[in-house]
Design a protein around this motif. Structure first.
Motif, PDB file in Angstrom:
ATOM      1  N   GLY A 145     -18.044 -40.958 -17.858  1.00  0.00           N
ATOM      2  CA  GLY A 145     -17.613 -41.884 -18.914  1.00  0.00           C
ATOM      3  C   GLY A 145     -16.206 -41.570 -19.348  1.00  0.00           C
ATOM      4  O   GLY A 145     -15.987 -41.077 -20.462  1.00  0.00           O
ATOM      5  N   PRO A 146     -15.201 -41.824 -18.492  1.00  0.00           N
ATOM      6  CA  PRO A 146     -13.823 -41.439 -18.824  1.00  0.00           C
ATOM      7  C   PRO A 146     -13.240 -42.241 -19.974  1.00  0.00           C
ATOM      8  O   PRO A 146     -13.605 -43.402 -20.192  1.00  0.00           O
ATOM      9  N   SER A 147     -12.328 -41.622 -20.688  1.00  0.00           N
ATOM     10  CA  SER A 147     -11.622 -42.317 -21.763  1.00  0.00           C
ATOM     11  C   SER A 147     -10.753 -43.424 -21.174  1.00  0.00           C
ATOM     12  O   SER A 147     -10.159 -43.264 -20.101  1.00  0.00           O
ATOM     13  N   LYS A 148     -10.684 -44.539 -21.869  1.00  0.00           N
ATOM     14  CA  LYS A 148      -9.846 -45.656 -21.414  1.00  0.00           C
ATOM     15  C   LYS A 148      -8.372 -45.264 -21.392  1.00  0.00           C
ATOM     16  O   LYS A 148      -7.568 -45.870 -20.680  1.00  0.00           O
TER      17      LYS A 148
ATOM     18  N   GLY B 257     -33.527 -57.909 -10.047  1.00  0.00           N
ATOM     19  CA  GLY B 257     -33.381 -59.132 -10.826  1.00  0.00           C
ATOM     20  C   GLY B 257     -34.035 -59.043 -12.188  1.00  0.00           C
ATOM     21  O   GLY B 257     -33.897 -58.043 -12.905  1.00  0.00           O
ATOM     22  N   CYS B 258     -34.783 -60.075 -12.578  1.00  0.00           N
ATOM     23  CA  CYS B 258     -35.438 -60.108 -13.883  1.00  0.00           C
ATOM     24  C   CYS B 258     -36.698 -59.248 -13.915  1.00  0.00           C
ATOM     25  O   CYS B 258     -37.285 -59.038 -14.977  1.00  0.00           O
ATOM     26  N   PHE B 259     -37.128 -58.747 -12.758  1.00  0.00           N
ATOM     27  CA  PHE B 259     -38.349 -57.937 -12.682  1.00  0.00           C
ATOM     28  C   PHE B 259     -38.139 -56.559 -13.300  1.00  0.00           C
ATOM     29  O   PHE B 259     -39.016 -56.012 -13.980  1.00  0.00           O
ATOM     30  N   ILE B 260     -36.978 -55.947 -13.068  1.00  0.00           N
ATOM     31  CA  ILE B 260     -36.676 -54.614 -13.601  1.00  0.00           C
ATOM     32  C   ILE B 260     -35.641 -54.743 -14.710  1.00  0.00           C
ATOM     33  O   ILE B 260     -34.546 -55.246 -14.481  1.00  0.00           O
ATOM     34  N   GLN B 261     -35.997 -54.287 -15.890  1.00  0.00           N
ATOM     35  CA  GLN B 261     -35.120 -54.369 -17.045  1.00  0.00           C
ATOM     36  C   GLN B 261     -34.612 -52.976 -17.423  1.00  0.00           C
ATOM     37  O   GLN B 261     -35.333 -51.982 -17.296  1.00  0.00           O
ATOM     38  N   VAL B 262     -33.375 -52.917 -17.898  1.00  0.00           N
ATOM     39  CA  VAL B 262     -32.782 -51.658 -18.333  1.00  0.00           C
ATOM     40  C   VAL B 262     -32.341 -51.794 -19.784  1.00  0.00           C
ATOM     41  O   VAL B 262     -31.713 -52.784 -20.164  1.00  0.00           O
ATOM     42  N   SER B 263     -32.681 -50.804 -20.581  1.00  0.00           N
ATOM     43  CA  SER B 263     -32.277 -50.807 -21.989  1.00  0.00           C
ATOM     44  C   SER B 263     -31.737 -49.433 -22.358  1.00  0.00           C
ATOM     45  O   SER B 263     -32.069 -48.431 -21.720  1.00  0.00           O
ATOM     46  N   GLU B 264     -30.891 -49.391 -23.374  1.00  0.00           N
ATOM     47  CA  GLU B 264     -30.343 -48.126 -23.846  1.00  0.00           C
ATOM     48  C   GLU B 264     -30.515 -48.025 -25.356  1.00  0.00           C
ATOM     49  O   GLU B 264     -30.477 -49.027 -26.062  1.00  0.00           O
ATOM     50  N   ALA B 265     -30.707 -46.804 -25.835  1.00  0.00           N
ATOM     51  CA  ALA B 265     -30.833 -46.567 -27.273  1.00  0.00           C
ATOM     52  C   ALA B 265     -30.487 -45.122 -27.561  1.00  0.00           C
ATOM     53  O   ALA B 265     -30.616 -44.250 -26.686  1.00  0.00           O
TER      54      ALA B 265
ATOM     55  N   ILE C 294     -30.537 -42.597 -24.494  1.00  0.00           N
ATOM     56  CA  ILE C 294     -31.596 -42.679 -23.499  1.00  0.00           C
ATOM     57  C   ILE C 294     -31.612 -44.073 -22.894  1.00  0.00           C
ATOM     58  O   ILE C 294     -31.686 -45.077 -23.610  1.00  0.00           O
ATOM     59  N   ALA C 295     -31.529 -44.131 -21.583  1.00  0.00           N
ATOM     60  CA  ALA C 295     -31.638 -45.394 -20.845  1.00  0.00           C
ATOM     61  C   ALA C 295     -33.006 -45.428 -20.181  1.00  0.00           C
ATOM     62  O   ALA C 295     -33.459 -44.420 -19.628  1.00  0.00           O
ATOM     63  N   THR C 296     -33.668 -46.565 -20.254  1.00  0.00           N
ATOM     64  CA  THR C 296     -35.018 -46.702 -19.713  1.00  0.00           C
ATOM     65  C   THR C 296     -35.111 -47.927 -18.814  1.00  0.00           C
ATOM     66  O   THR C 296     -34.628 -49.002 -19.176  1.00  0.00           O
TER      67      THR C 296
ATOM     68  N   SER D 118     -23.383 -40.069 -23.143  1.00  0.00           N
ATOM     69  CA  SER D 118     -22.691 -41.355 -23.184  1.00  0.00           C
ATOM     70  C   SER D 118     -23.673 -42.469 -22.857  1.00  0.00           C
ATOM     71  O   SER D 118     -24.437 -42.374 -21.891  1.00  0.00           O
ATOM     72  N   ARG D 119     -23.663 -43.533 -23.656  1.00  0.00           N
ATOM     73  CA  ARG D 119     -24.529 -44.681 -23.404  1.00  0.00           C
ATOM     74  C   ARG D 119     -24.221 -45.309 -22.050  1.00  0.00           C
ATOM     75  O   ARG D 119     -25.122 -45.659 -21.283  1.00  0.00           O
ATOM     76  N   LEU D 120     -22.927 -45.447 -21.730  1.00  0.00           N
ATOM     77  CA  LEU D 120     -22.515 -46.060 -20.470  1.00  0.00           C
ATOM     78  C   LEU D 120     -22.972 -45.241 -19.275  1.00  0.00           C
ATOM     79  O   LEU D 120     -23.507 -45.775 -18.300  1.00  0.00           O
TER      80      LEU D 120
END
Length: 342
Positions: free
Chosen positions: A153-156, A217-225, A266-268, A283-285
């Motif tokens: 996650g490098p700084s911009k 596609g729409c079958f596998i979803q990814v979320s972060e929190a 955490i990404a799930t 990092s969320r990203l």
């Protein structure tokens, strides 16, 4: 012109006439580095060199910040990369592939990598107290942990500096000098892409999230929190979390803190509401990118799992509207495509 406006265009006009010399004397070692990276022997406006490495937080620096140069360099970079891709892969790549390749070559992740690889980051003038720790963590992720482009996650700031450096040549000596600066500075990356070949190059630069969308596609979803948000869901109490590529651990209890005191995201990944994998990073990203990469790798290495995912996708999307990548026809749709899915 239709607006009734005419602009004088004397033959002696050059773009460098709009560049004002601020009387800033650049550091000799920085000048030598910029010359080697851009392939130029001299600069008529050497003050631009310090400007390209001056962060907006450096309030009391004599040089202006790199923001204007970065804005210009972004356009110079994109045009040069598009021109290179068009000429190099005209016969072997469709426009979709060219767009994907361009996106990777001008991404902040790749520019940041080039910035650190060349040592440019050591010359950034700034007064941002958080930047040194960000740079240290980024170098650690690249070198000690062996992370790839999308696993950091490098700084911009790092990518902005590279674009500003590219703009030096464009503003100092004109269009062709700017294009040559891109080809010289990015040469190691461009040579590596050519050596990979068309198919491997596209596979190498394809973003993990894009790859997962193509497969799941729409079958596998990814979320972060954030982890404190994650633990509030009672369904996550017994979830095992893969932590920074090193070990499995239990999810924290409400109010509990990590031993190292670092904030975690955490990404799930879920399939029709069923959890597949949870991963934590600072990092969320990075958490999202690494999770997508792991799921894609798992699907790619398990033929049966990949086939079952494909079958479910066809059922969800409709057999006549969904096609496996590489298929050329849907004429032989099977009536028993959903066998074995229960």
């Amino acid at each position: 012109l239709e607006m009734g406006v005419s602009l004088p265009t004397p033959e002696t006009f050059t773009i460098a006439e709009s560049v004002k010399n601020h009387g800033v004397v650049p550091r000799p070692k920085l000048v030598a580095l910029i010359k080697s990276l851009t392939g130029r022997d001299q600069f008529d406006h050497p003050d631009l060199i310090e400007e390209a490495l001056t962060h907006p937080s450096a309030l009391y620096q004599q040089a202006k910040s790199y923001q204007l140069l970065e804005w210009c360099g972004d356009a110079v970079l994109c045009l040069a990369i598009r021109d290179w891709i068009y000429r190099e892969f005209y016969d072997d790549m469709d426009v979709g592939g060219m767009v994907s390749l361009e996106g990777a070559l001008v991404s902040n992740e790749l520019l940041a990598y080039r910035c650190v690889q060349t040592g440019l980051h050591r010359f950034i003038a700034h007064r941002d107290q958080s930047l040194p720790s960000h740079l240290e963590h980024y170098e650690w992720a690249l070198q000690d942990m062996g992370r790839g482009l999308w696993g950091t996650g490098p700084s911009k700031i790092l990518g902005d500096v590279v674009e500003a450096v590219i703009a030096i040549s464009h503003m100092d000596a004109g269009f062709e000098a700017g294009q040559q600066a891109v080809r010289t500075l990015m040469a190691p990356i461009l040579h590596a892409v050519v050596a990979l070949g068309t198919e491997d190059a596209l596979r190498f630069v394809r973003h993990p999230k894009t790859a997962l969308n193509e497969i799941g596609g729409c079958f596998i979803q990814v979320s972060e929190a954030s982890e404190d948000q994650f633990v509030r869901n009672p369904n996550n109490e017994r979830v095992k979390i893969w932590t920074e590529g090193r070990r499995w651990r239990e999810v924290l209890s409400a109010g509990e803190e990590l031993s190292e005191g670092s904030h975690q995201f955490i990404a799930t990944a879920t399939a029709m509401g069923i959890p597949l994998l949870s991963l934590s990073e600072s990092s969320r990203l990075v958490a999202r990118n690494r999770l997508c990469a792991l799921v894609v790798d798992a699907l790619g290495n398990n033929t049966e799992l990949n086939e079952r995912t494909f079958q479910v996708m066809r059922i969800i999307s409709g057999a006549k509207r969904f096609r496996r990548f590489g298929d050329v026809s849907d004429d032989e749709d099977s009536d028993d495509e959903d066998e074995g899915l229960e």
